[in-house]
Write a protein that holds these residues in place. Structure first.
Motif, mmCIF file in Angstrom:
data_model
loop_
_atom_site.group_PDB
_atom_site.id
_atom_site.type_symbol
_atom_site.label_atom_id
_atom_site.label_comp_id
_atom_site.label_asym_id
_atom_site.label_seq_id
_atom_site.Cartn_x
_atom_site.Cartn_y
_atom_site.Cartn_z
ATOM 1 N N TRP A 66 0.831 -1.200 0.000
ATOM 2 C CA TRP A 66 0.000 0.000 0.000
ATOM 3 C C TRP A 66 0.872 1.260 0.000
ATOM 4 N N ALA A 67 1.975 1.234 0.747
ATOM 5 C CA ALA A 67 2.799 2.428 0.920
ATOM 6 C C ALA A 67 3.828 2.618 -0.192
ATOM 7 N N ALA A 68 4.199 1.544 -0.892
ATOM 8 C CA ALA A 68 5.295 1.610 -1.862
ATOM 9 C C ALA A 68 5.186 2.748 -2.871
ATOM 10 N N PRO A 69 4.016 3.006 -3.454
ATOM 11 C CA PRO A 69 3.955 4.075 -4.463
ATOM 12 C C PRO A 69 4.280 5.465 -3.924
ATOM 13 N N GLN A 70 4.135 5.701 -2.619
ATOM 14 C CA GLN A 70 4.388 7.029 -2.064
ATOM 15 C C GLN A 70 5.362 6.988 -0.887
ATOM 16 N N LEU A 71 6.240 5.998 -0.895
ATOM 17 C CA LEU A 71 7.161 5.790 0.217
ATOM 18 C C LEU A 71 8.140 6.954 0.351
ATOM 19 N N VAL A 72 8.301 7.446 1.570
ATOM 20 C CA VAL A 72 9.291 8.468 1.906
ATOM 21 C C VAL A 72 10.202 7.851 2.958
ATOM 22 N N TRP A 73 11.517 7.820 2.683
ATOM 23 C CA TRP A 73 12.449 7.182 3.607
ATOM 24 C C TRP A 73 12.555 8.001 4.888
ATOM 25 N N PRO A 74 12.343 7.385 6.059
ATOM 26 C CA PRO A 74 12.391 8.123 7.321
ATOM 27 C C PRO A 74 13.798 8.610 7.663
ATOM 28 N N THR A 75 13.849 9.705 8.420
ATOM 29 C CA THR A 75 15.120 10.185 8.963
ATOM 30 C C THR A 75 15.508 9.295 10.139
ATOM 31 N N ALA A 76 16.723 9.509 10.679
ATOM 32 C CA ALA A 76 17.180 8.713 11.827
ATOM 33 C C ALA A 76 16.238 8.899 13.017
ATOM 34 N N ARG A 77 15.811 10.139 13.254
ATOM 35 C CA ARG A 77 14.893 10.398 14.371
ATOM 36 C C ARG A 77 13.552 9.707 14.143
ATOM 37 N N GLU A 78 13.065 9.760 12.907
ATOM 38 C CA GLU A 78 11.787 9.100 12.598
ATOM 39 C C GLU A 78 11.899 7.580 12.729
ATOM 40 N N TRP A 79 13.064 7.014 12.359
ATOM 41 C CA TRP A 79 13.268 5.578 12.559
ATOM 42 C C TRP A 79 13.169 5.228 14.033
ATOM 43 N N ALA A 80 13.801 6.060 14.883
ATOM 44 C CA ALA A 80 13.750 5.809 16.326
ATOM 45 C C ALA A 80 12.314 5.864 16.827
ATOM 46 N N LEU A 81 11.556 6.853 16.353
ATOM 47 C CA LEU A 81 10.149 6.958 16.746
ATOM 48 C C LEU A 81 9.351 5.756 16.255
ATOM 49 N N LEU A 82 9.600 5.331 15.023
ATOM 50 C CA LEU A 82 8.888 4.184 14.466
ATOM 51 C C LEU A 82 9.199 2.899 15.251
ATOM 52 N N VAL A 83 10.465 2.728 15.632
ATOM 53 C CA VAL A 83 10.831 1.557 16.433
ATOM 54 C C VAL A 83 10.114 1.611 17.782
ATOM 55 N N GLY A 84 10.073 2.799 18.397
ATOM 56 C CA GLY A 84 9.369 2.945 19.674
ATOM 57 C C GLY A 84 7.884 2.651 19.559
ATOM 58 N N VAL A 85 7.269 3.174 18.503
ATOM 59 C CA VAL A 85 5.844 2.903 18.269
ATOM 60 C C VAL A 85 5.627 1.417 18.025
ATOM 61 N N GLY A 86 6.508 0.806 17.240
ATOM 62 C CA GLY A 86 6.383 -0.631 16.967
ATOM 63 C C GLY A 86 6.508 -1.473 18.221
ATOM 64 N N ALA A 87 7.467 -1.136 19.080
ATOM 65 C CA ALA A 87 7.655 -1.889 20.327
ATOM 66 C C ALA A 87 6.444 -1.726 21.242
ATOM 67 N N ALA A 88 5.939 -0.483 21.367
ATOM 68 C CA ALA A 88 4.762 -0.249 22.213
ATOM 69 C C ALA A 88 3.540 -0.974 21.652
ATOM 70 N N THR A 89 3.391 -0.955 20.331
ATOM 71 C CA THR A 89 2.260 -1.626 19.698
ATOM 72 C C THR A 89 2.331 -3.134 19.914
ATOM 73 N N GLN A 90 3.529 -3.694 19.772
ATOM 74 C CA GLN A 90 3.676 -5.142 19.955
ATOM 75 C C GLN A 90 3.364 -5.537 21.397
ATOM 76 N N ALA A 91 3.859 -4.745 22.354
ATOM 77 C CA ALA A 91 3.562 -5.023 23.759
ATOM 78 C C ALA A 91 2.059 -4.929 24.018
ATOM 79 N N ALA A 92 1.402 -3.922 23.426
ATOM 80 C CA ALA A 92 -0.040 -3.766 23.593
ATOM 81 C C ALA A 92 -0.792 -4.943 22.983
ATOM 82 N N GLN A 93 -0.340 -5.422 21.819
ATOM 83 C CA GLN A 93 -0.993 -6.565 21.181
ATOM 84 C C GLN A 93 -0.892 -7.821 22.050
#
Length: 198
Positions: free
Chosen positions: A145-172
């Motif tokens: 779904w995202a491939a056609p409009q993918l924007v590569w995250p910055t280092a800070r955004e990667w850190a935020l995405l990892v944090g969101v992913g970890a919190a989401t996985q723990a919540a799941q």
């Protein structure tokens, strides 16, 4: 939690009821897709509150699919939740399109279906296997779904995405363990607390 993860056979990771596990992942992905789509088309409060109607739909689905009876206290909580959603969201207002409202309601229904499927799978599947199937289905679908409009995250955004992913996985994991041990309607009604936390 991790010490009880099945390790005796590689097939344990894939579960016993793979089609049902995959459908849980598909329901979850569809729910998030509908919700994120409506965030750009409805006011934030309206999109969020319609999504928060999923416990009501979940109680109905749990009754229809699992035969779970809703207790009086839970029924009152769900009814008050529905009234709250209707009062805050006011889906007929704000000039919102009927399509956006329909997609928001579909997202709430998909969330309910995902949680009822979790409840149904809990009888035969390890909770971490149920959690494993959500990213297994959602990640490839999200990338496509995202491939056609993918924007590569910055280092800070990667850190935020990892944090969101970890919190989401723990919540799941927590949600899956809770839904496995409580009636679906009661477990889903607790989800209204996230509005207060948010």
């Amino acid at each position: 939690i991790l010490h009880s993860f099945p390790t005796r056979r590689s097939s344990d990771l894939w579960g016993r009821r793979r089609w049902a596990l995959a459908s849980r992942g598909a329901f979850g992905f569809a729910a998030l897709g509908c919700y994120y789509w409506t965030l750009g088309r409805l006011p934030l409060a309206e999109a969020t509150m319609i999504q928060q109607s999923s416990p009501i739909w979940g109680a109905v689905l749990a009754y229809a699919v699992l035969g779970e009876v809703v207790g009086r206290g839970t029924a009152v909580a769900l009814a008050l939740g529905f009234v709250g959603v209707a009062l805050v969201a006011q889906p007929s207002g704000h000039g919102a399109s009927a399509i956006a409202i329909a997609v928001a309601i579909a997202g709430a229904l998909m969330s309910a279906a995902a949680l009822v499927t979790v409840r149904q799978l809990a009888a035969t599947e390890h909770p971490l296997v149920i959690v494993f199937y959500f990213p297994l289905v959602a990640l490839p679908a999200a990338l496509a779904w995202a491939a056609p409009q993918l924007v590569w995250p910055t280092a800070r955004e990667w850190a935020l995405l990892v944090g969101v992913g970890a919190a989401t996985q723990a919540a799941q994991v927590c949600m899956t363990y809770g839904v496995a041990r409580e009636p679906a309607a009661r477990a889903m009604a607790v989800g209204y607390l996230q509005v207060a936390f948010a």
